[in-house]
Design an enzyme around this catalytic site. Structure first.
Site, PDB file in Angstrom:
ATOM      1  N   LEU A 103      32.504   7.480  50.747  1.00  0.00           N
ATOM      2  CA  LEU A 103      32.771   7.263  49.323  1.00  0.00           C
ATOM      3  C   LEU A 103      32.446   5.809  48.962  1.00  0.00           C
ATOM      4  CD1 LEU A 103      36.206   9.134  49.105  1.00  0.00           C
ATOM      5  CD2 LEU A 103      33.909  10.047  48.662  1.00  0.00           C
ATOM      6  N   GLY A 104      32.345   5.537  47.677  1.00  0.00           N
ATOM      7  CA  GLY A 104      32.162   4.143  47.244  1.00  0.00           C
ATOM      8  C   GLY A 104      30.838   3.862  46.563  1.00  0.00           C
ATOM      9  N   VAL A 106      18.503 -10.512  39.826  1.00  0.00           N
ATOM     10  CA  VAL A 106      19.671 -10.811  40.643  1.00  0.00           C
ATOM     11  C   VAL A 106      19.518 -10.338  42.100  1.00  0.00           C
ATOM     12  CG1 VAL A 106      20.896  -8.826  39.684  1.00  0.00           C
ATOM     13  CG2 VAL A 106      22.193 -10.683  40.645  1.00  0.00           C
ATOM     14  N   HIS A 126      43.927 -31.280  39.486  1.00  0.00           N
ATOM     15  CA  HIS A 126      42.945 -32.232  40.031  1.00  0.00           C
ATOM     16  C   HIS A 126      43.175 -32.395  41.523  1.00  0.00           C
ATOM     17  CE1 HIS A 126      40.327 -35.685  40.346  1.00  0.00           C
ATOM     18  NE2 HIS A 126      41.298 -36.310  41.019  1.00  0.00           N
TER      19      HIS A 126
END
Ligand code: FAD
Ligand code: NAI
EC number: 1.8.1.4
Length: 467
Positions: free
Chosen positions: A37-38, A183, A445
């Protein structure tokens, strides 16, 4: 068994839709033609590419940066089989995780190729030749996309490859030509450039990552050239010929007849992806597609056939995992009678090169074209203490705000960890913050996030503090 909803495809669109449907009390089935799956994202997309990007960046940093940090290393070398194995392990764990989530949410998983018999019946053709039939009230199509591979490029999965094969190479190639400066080309190009491959990118347009803000293209190209990548902008590949070992890529200047050829071990075709609806039986229910093969949907992502919805890469819009997920949730909630909404303008877009590129909202070109009055503030990472400490001084953050109202309209980042930092911009834009709002928010910071605040200070009366 009759289901309230059946989802075809288990990528980030499909599996997330399934989970949300189940959470909302619907009896849910999901069909997936592959054993795991995925979808693209988990198996051959987002996750494996990021695993290799991380491994190759470690190697590159050890090679190029450790000495300046005062760390000496001897006999540094790439163990490609191990790099690929680690990537495979990450993929397996992630896919197993989705299988677990299906169980946890009591979603029935059917492995096989799904196709419409009619609007309420889906047939699942299994690998062993048998078929199973699923009765369902509603259907969500989430069948994703596949790479575009024109015939002239002679895609053979061996030497002429797409991202799928580029994620499994057994040896670091000497030379690779990449068709497409988008990309995929730049992420996978970075992986191999860092490992020592000579990379040449052929891009048809006049800049790389052409969908993103023009300053991002310029900054990224500068960084990738430093990495050794070569670019042929305004060029196109006419053919790819297979040779005994490797390929010969024929390149033509876009605006003239000038041609040349490049010999390489591999040619990676990365010129975009097409929606995948092969053998889905759309004709059996009369579902319409647009001229680019995408399933046509209305604002509720419903097709022309009532009760059948489509989401993710197979419909219009940017092909991103998180866009597919948002759409999966939207359809599930619509089916449950809720009134969800997606603001497509606020879906962030990230390129996982180093420096990373991340953006949300409108680009400068889009604002110009729409005639929106805007002001801009920029801040370079080289002016930031945190970036100097880690030697990540390439890149900048650009904030575009409305000239009169000061509302932030677009944020474009190139730099360290911008993939994560863009989330702050998304959240603020969701709440319609002004640049002045950010300028007055304390940022820890030293962190890279200070560059965002400084860019907002620059956008409001040019008052950046460290520039
Ligand atoms: P997919 O993930 O393509 O899933 C569709 C599933 O449907 C597939 O498993 C397929 O087998 C199955 N299927 C198709 N037809 C049938 C059928 N008839 N029956 C049963 N099952 C069927 N996006 C990001 O947001 N971030 C990233 O970093 C990123 N990196 C990427 C890297 C690469 C190399 C690639 C190729 C893509 C990347 N993407 C990334 C894009 C992302 O993978 C897709 O946008 C996303 O997977 C789309 O999800 P989806 O659910 O629409 O489709
Ligand atoms: P892309 O659309 O990003 O880039 C394709 C590039 O190829 C464009 O720059 C285009 O101008 C160029 N091109 C097209 N035809 C050409 C030709 N014949 N010759 C030379 N150049 C040509 O597509 P890509 O890189 O294949 O990726 C597909 C999709 O996958 C992306 O659109 C993106 O949505 C998704 N993706 C997302 C990632 C992320 O979010 N980090 C990572 C990888 C993929």
């Amino acid at each position: 068994m009759k289901y309230d909803v059946t989802i075809i495809g288990s990528g980030p669109g499909g599996y997330v839709a399934a989970i949300r449907c189940a959470q909302l009390g619907m009896k849910t089935a999901i069909i997936e033609r592959y054993p795991t799956l995925g979808g693209t994202c988990l198996n051959v997309g987002c996750i494996p590419s990021k695993a290799l990007l991380d491994s190759s960046e470690h190697y590159h940093a050890a090679h190029e940066k450790f000495e300046s940090h005062g760390i000496k290393l001897k006999d540094l070398e790439v163990d490609m089989p191990q790099m690929i194995k680690r990537k495979d392990d990450v993929v397996q764990q992630t896919c197993d995780g989705v299988a677990f989530l299906m169980k946890k949410n009591k979603i029935d998983v059917f492995h096989g190729h799904g196709s419409f018999v009619d609007a309420h019946k889906i047939s699942v053709a299994k690998d062993d030749g048998s078929t199973e039939s699923i009765e369902t009230d509603k259907v969500i199509i989430a069948t994703g996309s596949k790479p575009i591979t024109p015939e002239a490029f002679n895609y053979d999965k061996k030497r002429v490859i797409t991202s799928t094969e580029a994620l499994t190479l057994k040896k670091v190639p000497k030379r690779m030509v990449i068709i497409g400066g988008g990309v995929i080309g730049l992420e996978l190009g970075s992986v191999y450039a860092r490992l020592g491959t000579e990379i040449e990118v052929v891009e048809f347009l006049d800049r790389i990552i052409p969908g993103m803000d023009v300053d991002c293209s310029k900054e990224l190209m500068r960084a990738l050239k430093k990495l050794g990548m070569k670019f042929h902008l305004k060029h196109k590949v006419t053919t790819v010929k297979k040779k005994r070992s490797g390929v010969s890529v024929e390149v033509q200047k876009r605006d003239s007849e000038d041609t040349f050829s490049i010999d390489a071990d591999y040619c990676l075709v990365a010129i975009g992806r097409r929606p995948y609806t092969d053998n889905l039986g759309l004709e059996n229910v009369g579902i319409e597609k647009d001229d680019r093969g995408r399933i046509q949907v209305n604002n509720h992502l419903e097709t022309n056939v009532p009760g059948i919805y489509a989401i993710g890469d197979v419909v219009k819009g940017i092909m991103l995992a998180h866009k597919a997920e948002e759409e999966g949730v939207l359809v599930a909630e619509l089916l449950a009678g809720q009134q969800p909404h997606i603001d497509y303008n606020l879906i962030p877009n990230v390129v996982y090169t180093w420096p990373e590129v991340a953006s949300v909202g409108q680009t400068e070109d889009q604002l110009k074209e729409a005639g929106v009055p805007y002001k801009s503030g920029k801040f370079p990472f080289k002016a930031l203490g945190r970036a100097r400490a880690s030697m990540d001084t390439e890149g900048m953050i650009k904030v575009l705000a409305h000239k009169d109202t000061d509302e932030i309209l677009g944020v474009h980042m190139v730099g360290p960890r911008t993939a994560d930092m863009i989330a702050e911009a998304v959240a603020l834009m969701e709440f319609r913050a002004s640049a002045e709002d950010v300028a007055r928010m304390s940022h820890a910071h030293p962190t890279y996030t200070e560059a965002f605040r400084e860019a907002c200070l620059a956008a409001t009366e040019n008052r950046a503090l460290h520039m």
